[in-house]
Design an enzyme around this catalytic site. Structure first.
Site, PDB file in Angstrom:
ATOM      1  N   MET A   1      -3.934   4.803  -0.711  1.00 18.06           N
ATOM      2  CA  MET A   1      -4.685   5.490   0.342  1.00 18.06           C
ATOM      3  C   MET A   1      -5.615   6.572  -0.215  1.00 18.06           C
ATOM      4  O   MET A   1      -6.590   6.940   0.441  1.00 18.06           O
ATOM      5  CB  MET A   1      -3.739   6.080   1.381  1.00 18.06           C
ATOM      6  CG  MET A   1      -3.037   5.035   2.245  1.00 18.06           C
ATOM      7  SD  MET A   1      -4.160   3.923   3.132  1.00 18.06           S
ATOM      8  CE  MET A   1      -4.943   5.057   4.275  1.00 18.06           C
TER       9      MET A   1
ATOM     10  N   ILE B   1       0.846  -1.191   0.000  1.00 20.62           N
ATOM     11  CA  ILE B   1       0.000   0.000   0.000  1.00 20.62           C
ATOM     12  C   ILE B   1       0.883   1.244   0.000  1.00 20.62           C
ATOM     13  O   ILE B   1       1.874   1.301   0.742  1.00 20.62           O
ATOM     14  CB  ILE B   1      -0.884   0.025   1.272  1.00 20.62           C
ATOM     15  CG1 ILE B   1      -1.740  -1.231   1.355  1.00 20.62           C
ATOM     16  CG2 ILE B   1      -1.739   1.292   1.318  1.00 20.62           C
ATOM     17  CD1 ILE B   1      -2.336  -1.472   2.730  1.00 20.62           C
ATOM     18  N   CYS B   2       0.497   2.236  -0.809  1.00 18.92           N
ATOM     19  CA  CYS B   2       1.139   3.549  -0.733  1.00 18.92           C
ATOM     20  C   CYS B   2       0.058   4.609  -0.910  1.00 18.92           C
ATOM     21  O   CYS B   2      -1.122   4.340  -0.695  1.00 18.92           O
ATOM     22  CB  CYS B   2       2.275   3.700  -1.756  1.00 18.92           C
ATOM     23  SG  CYS B   2       1.742   3.813  -3.462  1.00 18.92           S
ATOM     24  N   ARG B   3       0.432   5.793  -1.320  1.00 19.82           N
ATOM     25  CA  ARG B   3      -0.537   6.875  -1.461  1.00 19.82           C
ATOM     26  C   ARG B   3      -1.474   6.639  -2.641  1.00 19.82           C
ATOM     27  O   ARG B   3      -2.678   6.743  -2.515  1.00 19.82           O
ATOM     28  CB  ARG B   3       0.206   8.205  -1.626  1.00 19.82           C
ATOM     29  CG  ARG B   3      -0.703   9.402  -1.776  1.00 19.82           C
ATOM     30  CD  ARG B   3       0.113  10.703  -1.916  1.00 19.82           C
ATOM     31  NE  ARG B   3      -0.716  11.738  -2.499  1.00 19.82           N
ATOM     32  CZ  ARG B   3      -0.867  11.938  -3.804  1.00 19.82           C
ATOM     33  NH1 ARG B   3      -0.252  11.173  -4.669  1.00 19.82           N
ATOM     34  NH2 ARG B   3      -1.643  12.905  -4.242  1.00 19.82           N
TER      35      ARG B   3
END
Length: 124
Positions: free
Chosen positions: A99, A70-72
């Site tokens: 996110m 998961i990242c931005r």
């Protein structure tokens, strides 16, 4: 529904939510953003292992484990997933929207940094 990009399965927010809500030990979720982003808001309980620290610990990761990164926005986690594959970890997936797509509960603050203890990823 998920799709494939450069050999990495891309998961949509609804798929991430379903997996997360099952509360099983697999897959291992990893947030690969920077600490400053993580403290602003992350999926509750998901550990932080910044992308730039992955090369330092890649050999300590369990090769037979399933991972969701998961990242931005899904870009850094995609690159990290490709790095996992290049280092023999085949069962890795990417949260395609990151996110930015997560509109569920978030936790703020530094909740679960992996730092030097990789076993934190596996609840050991």
């Amino acid at each position: 529904m998920g799709y494939d990009l450069e050999g990495i399965e891309q998961l949509e927010k609804s798929e991430i939510k379903n997996i997360y809500d099952e509360k099983t030990s697999t897959p291992v979720f990893i947030d690969v953003r920077e600490p400053s982003e993580y403290v602003e808001g992350h999926i509750p309980g998901v550990p932080l292992l910044p992308m730039n620290q992955v090369p330092e610990v890649i050999d300590e990761l369990k090769k037979d484990q399933e991972y969701v990164l998961i990242c931005r926005s899904g870009n850094r986690s995609q690159h990290t997933a490709l790095y996992f594959k290049d280092n023999g970890i085949e069962n890795v997936k990417n949260f395609a929207g990151g996110m930015l797509a997560w509109d569920e509960e978030v936790t703020t603050g530094m909740e679960n940094p992996v730092e030097d203890d990789i076993s934190k990823l596996y609840n050991e």
